[in-house]
Design an enzyme around this catalytic site. Structure first.
Site, PDB file in Angstrom:
ATOM      1  N   SER A 103       0.847  -1.195   0.000  1.00 35.53           N
ATOM      2  CA  SER A 103       0.000   0.000   0.000  1.00 35.53           C
ATOM      3  C   SER A 103       0.879   1.241   0.000  1.00 35.53           C
ATOM      4  CB  SER A 103      -0.894   0.003   1.250  1.00 35.53           C
ATOM      5  OG  SER A 103      -1.535   1.248   1.421  1.00 35.53           O
ATOM      6  N   TYR A 122      -1.914  -1.070  10.504  1.00 42.06           N
ATOM      7  CA  TYR A 122      -1.950  -1.290   9.063  1.00 42.06           C
ATOM      8  C   TYR A 122      -0.696  -0.712   8.401  1.00 42.06           C
ATOM      9  CZ  TYR A 122      -3.465  -1.379   4.222  1.00 42.06           C
ATOM     10  OH  TYR A 122      -3.523  -1.628   2.869  1.00 42.06           O
TER      11      TYR A 122
END
Length: 263
Positions: A153, A167
């Site tokens: 990401s 995350y």
């Protein structure tokens, strides 16, 4: 000199290749499963249950692809290894691994709970490694020059003013894992790369993208003026799975419309 009339057109063919897509029935994973299958790969679509993955596999088979639904439970490493072992036995080996597994639990850093941290790190980072390790051990034993692709990401390198601590940390750790595995397994001809998308249009985030107050500021920060589509991720995964990327390894390619270039 290469016969370019045949060499370049065949670079993206995956005929004879076997691909395992972990999380292959999700918004991004299903697009990748379709892309690899469309180029001739036999695809094994891994999900926690057979429901969505069997539906996708059946749809791909009806379109002439060789597709199979398989159970892959990444929250238990020992069970996951057994399941991958069964997939390897049935398939005879995996040439291409695509790991699309991911989750997040949102909470402010000052209130972040240990059990939530452990769950996100275990799924996003620990499971990612052990999926790769289990596949790589079989590839090394069989002399398969494999391709490993992990979905990371932009949040692996850019913080977020919300409670995405675990995350972001898990994706940052994944980036370094990719580099290390590429370094160690290069001698076996195994490539390991990552794709780092920005916000991607899937059903899981549809509510955010339908909200102008969220969407407009988001795309204003992206030079190309739009969010990522699952087909964007699938196209890059196809490149990394194909012969066209044989000399690419240890890279995290940010699929972000230029977002990270201007941070």
């Amino acid at each position: 000199m290469k016969d370019t009339d045949n060499y370049y057109p065949n670079l993206f063919s995956l005929k004879g290749k076997r691909a395992l897509i972990a999380g292959g029935a999700g918004g991004i994973g299903s697009a990748i499963s379709e892309a690899l299958a469309s180029m001739g790969a036999t695809v094994y679509i891994g999900a926690r249950t057979l429901g969505k993955s069997e539906k996708l596999a059946r749809d791909l088979r009806e379109r002439g692809a060789d597709a199979h639904a398989v159970v892959l439970q990444v929250n238990d490493i020992s069970v996951m290894k057994e399941q991958i072992g069964s997939i390897l036995e049935v398939s005879g080996g995996i040439d291409i691994l695509v790991n699309c597994v991911g989750m997040h639990i949102e909470n402010p850093a000052e209130d972040y709970r240990e059990e939530d941290w452990d769950q996100v790190i275990d799924v996003n980072l620990k499971a990612a490694f052990y999926i790769s390790q289990t596949i790589a051990k079989d590839q090394i034993a069989k002399g398969i020059k494999g391709k490993h692709i992990h979905i990371s990401s932009v949040r692996s390198v850019i913080g977020l003013r919300r409670g995405y601590l675990s995350y972001c940390a898990s994706r940052g750790g994944m980036n370094m894992m990719i580099k290390q595995l590429a370094t160690e397994w290069g001698k076996y001809g195994i490539t390991v790369n990552g794709i780092g998308p920005t916000f991607t249009r899937t059903s899981l985030v549809a509510q955010y993208l339908e909200d102008p107050a969220f969407y407009e500021p988001l795309v204003q920060r992206i030079p190309l003026g739009r969010v990522c589509e699952p087909s964007d991720v699938a196209s890059l995964a196809l490149y990394l799975a194909s012969k066209a990327s044989d000399f690419v390894t240890g890279q995290i390619i940010f699929l972000d419309g230029g977002l990270t270039a201007c941070q």
